[in-house]
Design an enzyme around this catalytic site. Sequence first.
Site, PDB file in Angstrom:
ATOM      1  N   TYR A  38      22.707  -4.212 -71.644  1.00  0.00           N
ATOM      2  CA  TYR A  38      21.323  -4.575 -71.329  1.00  0.00           C
ATOM      3  C   TYR A  38      20.784  -5.435 -72.458  1.00  0.00           C
ATOM      4  O   TYR A  38      21.540  -6.185 -73.069  1.00  0.00           O
ATOM      5  CB  TYR A  38      20.504  -3.295 -71.058  1.00  0.00           C
ATOM      6  N   LYS A  93      31.929   3.062 -43.641  1.00  0.00           N
ATOM      7  CA  LYS A  93      32.507   1.717 -43.731  1.00  0.00           C
ATOM      8  C   LYS A  93      32.768   1.356 -45.188  1.00  0.00           C
ATOM      9  O   LYS A  93      33.788   0.750 -45.537  1.00  0.00           O
ATOM     10  CB  LYS A  93      31.533   0.721 -43.108  1.00  0.00           C
ATOM     11  N   ASP A 161      32.148  -5.517 -35.141  1.00  0.00           N
ATOM     12  CA  ASP A 161      32.249  -5.092 -33.741  1.00  0.00           C
ATOM     13  C   ASP A 161      32.674  -6.242 -32.835  1.00  0.00           C
ATOM     14  O   ASP A 161      33.215  -6.006 -31.749  1.00  0.00           O
ATOM     15  CB  ASP A 161      30.914  -4.528 -33.261  1.00  0.00           C
TER      16      ASP A 161
END
Length: 399
Positions: A38, A93, A161
């Site tokens: 950071y 998934k 799909d």
Amino acid sequence: MSDLKQQALDYHEHPRPGKISVEASKPCATQAELSLAYTPGVAEPVRAIAENPENAYRYTNKGNLVAVITDGTAILGLGNLGPLAAKPVMEGKGVLFKRFANIDVFDIEVQAPSVEQFIETVANIAPTFGGINLEDIAAPHCFAIEKALTERLDIPVFHDDQHGTAVIICAGLINAVHLQGKELDKVKIVCLGAGAAGIASMNLLIEMGARRENITLVDSKGVIHKGRSDLNEFKQQFAKETDQRTLLQAMTGADVFVGVSGPNLVSQDMVKAMAERPVVFALANPDPEILPKDAHAARDDLIMATGRSDFPNQVNNVLGFPFIFRGALDARARRITRPMLVAAARALAELAREPVPHEVLKAYNVDKLEFGKEYILPKPFDPRLIQRVPQAVAAAATK
């Protein structure tokens, strides 16, 4: 409550809720490491990326991070249950992406009142990711969403799909048709189901050599023909001049049946009406259009596939999307093109024709697997998949 239902709920709840988590990939145990992770150290990659956006692939996880995104309008076979209910599937998934292709995933469930707002949401968060996997979005909206995002974004956009299913169906059909002694450009094909999976699969089959005039698409109202006035633009592409109106009429004399629809819609009489040495892909899940035992009772000369793991020849999307994305990410592709999908399908088909390694037999507790009527697709735990399919996809991408 059934044992399986309770096991599934326990699996998702314990020892901590959900299936995925975020882990740091760099050490952060000392003050020096903290100052690199950071402020002030992080400013250096920030400046490098601002100077050249391509540096995001050097200094962040963008190149190995995929968003799995849904609106929850078509969850598995359960329907429109909303984005929150879709989260277990999206997490699942993510598990598969990581397990099979070592790709990191953020699952994102979007509450979007309109298609346009869903598209805007995805476009606005796209800089985070190296690729977008659209999931469980109902047709026909899924077509418009994928098209719009593909045109707008400079990273791969993939609707599993549609295209993931299409790749596995095509890979299996290449081998099944071959085993039946037929040729793809000559077989008559009937597809029951004219949503995302059906239309994408037929389009990819045409890309691979099937002839559009040999394909009959059937939806819940019957054969898709030119006399119908209720067809969207995607179905219209498959409307044909024909006197056929019913599924039985369409299947009479057909060489191939592909079902991406619902349970128990195909009868033994329909299977009996097909041509010699037919191919039947009954892919509705969990209950196929016709059970293998019924199809085999009707015909002893067919090759049968389903979407289930407890029957031979499972058409399983996990054979596709992890490896397709791995190849696309490795090639830094801006799109997932149809030639990339064809390359994936051919790589899968070719792999199934090769001798099966012992470790695969052990994983599935079988003594023997060889290319034939009950083995037309590789098994998901085949370790060769991660080399073959991404390599084929990446090679097609570079062209």
